[in-house]
Design an enzyme around this catalytic site. Structure first.
Site, PDB file in Angstrom:
ATOM      1  N   THR A 123      -1.512   8.798   1.515  1.00 46.00           N
ATOM      2  CA  THR A 123      -1.441   7.355   1.727  1.00 46.00           C
ATOM      3  C   THR A 123      -2.486   6.964   2.767  1.00 46.00           C
ATOM      4  O   THR A 123      -3.157   7.813   3.359  1.00 46.00           O
ATOM      5  CB  THR A 123      -0.051   6.911   2.222  1.00 46.00           C
ATOM      6  OG1 THR A 123       0.138   7.369   3.565  1.00 46.00           O
ATOM      7  CG2 THR A 123       1.048   7.471   1.337  1.00 46.00           C
ATOM      8  N   SER A 158       0.838  -1.206   0.000  1.00 38.55           N
ATOM      9  CA  SER A 158       0.000   0.000   0.000  1.00 38.55           C
ATOM     10  C   SER A 158       0.865   1.245   0.000  1.00 38.55           C
ATOM     11  O   SER A 158       2.072   1.189   0.254  1.00 38.55           O
ATOM     12  CB  SER A 158      -0.923   0.014   1.223  1.00 38.55           C
ATOM     13  OG  SER A 158      -0.168   0.028   2.420  1.00 38.55           O
ATOM     14  N   SER A 217      10.901  10.693   6.983  1.00 41.27           N
ATOM     15  CA  SER A 217       9.705  11.533   6.956  1.00 41.27           C
ATOM     16  C   SER A 217      10.064  12.994   7.166  1.00 41.27           C
ATOM     17  O   SER A 217      11.167  13.326   7.608  1.00 41.27           O
ATOM     18  CB  SER A 217       8.752  11.082   8.065  1.00 41.27           C
ATOM     19  OG  SER A 217       7.707  12.008   8.276  1.00 41.27           O
ATOM     20  N   LYS A 255      11.687   8.143  13.507  1.00 40.35           N
ATOM     21  CA  LYS A 255      12.290   8.700  12.296  1.00 40.35           C
ATOM     22  C   LYS A 255      13.638   9.360  12.607  1.00 40.35           C
ATOM     23  O   LYS A 255      14.586   9.265  11.821  1.00 40.35           O
ATOM     24  CB  LYS A 255      11.333   9.697  11.642  1.00 40.35           C
ATOM     25  CG  LYS A 255      10.032   9.063  11.145  1.00 40.35           C
ATOM     26  CD  LYS A 255      10.296   7.925  10.172  1.00 40.35           C
ATOM     27  CE  LYS A 255       9.007   7.324   9.634  1.00 40.35           C
ATOM     28  NZ  LYS A 255       9.250   6.222   8.677  1.00 40.35           N
ATOM     29  N   TYR A 314       6.271   8.307  16.744  1.00 39.89           N
ATOM     30  CA  TYR A 314       6.592   8.304  15.304  1.00 39.89           C
ATOM     31  C   TYR A 314       7.797   9.196  15.021  1.00 39.89           C
ATOM     32  O   TYR A 314       8.738   8.800  14.328  1.00 39.89           O
ATOM     33  CB  TYR A 314       5.372   8.788  14.526  1.00 39.89           C
ATOM     34  CG  TYR A 314       5.552   8.833  13.031  1.00 39.89           C
ATOM     35  CD1 TYR A 314       5.515   7.671  12.277  1.00 39.89           C
ATOM     36  CD2 TYR A 314       5.748  10.047  12.375  1.00 39.89           C
ATOM     37  CE1 TYR A 314       5.669   7.711  10.889  1.00 39.89           C
ATOM     38  CE2 TYR A 314       5.906  10.100  11.006  1.00 39.89           C
ATOM     39  CZ  TYR A 314       5.860   8.933  10.270  1.00 39.89           C
ATOM     40  OH  TYR A 314       6.024   8.972   8.908  1.00 39.89           O
TER      41      TYR A 314
END
Length: 274
Positions: A197, A23, A149, A166, A162
């Protein structure tokens, strides 16, 4: 014309392994490298999505890719998958560490288990895959491509786990790049900005539950296909860093000097009132 012809042959018959390939950006990368004639290995935890993608590749790209179910956070499973790849494909030319999950909750409301799960997938998943693939990549003078990211340099609010994962990727792979200098192996970190996304649909809440969340965005939102094309072109040039941020240096300045303004621009209204 000659440059285009040459570029179209660079990855032909090369073994390209993409994690989280069912995906989003991962799927777009699968399709782009299929167009380039690569021998694809797709690693994903979504068995149904994996089968559907393999069938799509056979039907539309005449590409018989190898699909392997694996949770990249499981070091043993990663080692077994890499052993299968080496046995069936002979080696790995390009490793794309794309698999990742996100989280949305305040630091104070986020238990340790959520931090551990996000770090396990986003950071340790890339670490495990790279360690297992490195001997083959060295032998073939291949490439490691890591999806970081915007949050690798501009913090996103309510994304502490998150963001931390990263930042950790940058520390690990910047170091690895220096260690591999002169080996022929290229290490590229990719920092997309806001991209359309489905990742936000599987965000971890503070209690560890998976719940769809509104996507954060500022400025123009890129498509997964555009991001994949940029990554493909950067891989052709074996770049070390690709920043695709639609915020870029402006976001860095806002986050550093005007954090409240940055928060108002980035966060959707419901999360500010929470």
């Amino acid at each position: 014309m000659y440059r285009k012809v040459f570029a179209s042959k660079v990855f032909e018959r090369k073994v390209v392994l993409i994690t989280g390939g069912c995906s989003g950006i991962g799927r777009a990368l699968v399709l782009r490298f299929a167009q380039a004639g690569a021998r694809l290995v797709i690693v994903d935890i979504d068995s149904e999505g994996l089968e559907a993608l393999l069938q799509y590749l056979r039907d539309h790209h005449n590409c018989d890719a190898l699909g392997l179910h694996c949770d990249v956070a499981d070091a043993g499973a990663v080692e077994r998958v890499m052993a299968q790849v080496l046995e069936r494909c002979g080696g790995i030319d390009v490793l794309i560490n794309n698999a990742g999950i996100t989280q949305r909750s305040r630091f104070a409301d986020t238990p340790r288990e959520v931090f551990e799960r996000v770090m396990a997938v986003n950071y340790f998943g890339a670490l495990y895959c790279t360690q297992a693939a490195l001997p083959s990549l060295l032998a073939r003078q291949g490439q490691v491509i890591v999806l970081s990211s915007l949050s690798g340099f501009v913090p996103l609010h309510y994304r502490a786990a998150y963001n931390a994962s990263k930042h950790a990727l940058h520390g690990l792979f910047d170091t690895l790049r220096h260690e591999l200098e002169g080996s022929g192996v290229n290490v590229m970190l990719v920092c997309p900005g806001f991209t359309a996304t489905d990742m936000h649909r599987n965000a971890l809440e503070g209690d560890g539950a998976v719940q769809a969340q509104p996507a954060l965005s500022i400025g123009k939102v890129a498509s997964a296909q555009d991001v994949a094309e940029a990554i493909y072109r950067a891989a052709l040039k074996r770049r070390s860093l690709l920043v695709l941020s639609n915020v870029g240096w402006r976001g860095q300045l806002l986050a550093r000097w005007f954090p409240r303004l940055f928060e108002r621009l980035v966060l959707p209204e419901p999360s500010r009132s929470r």
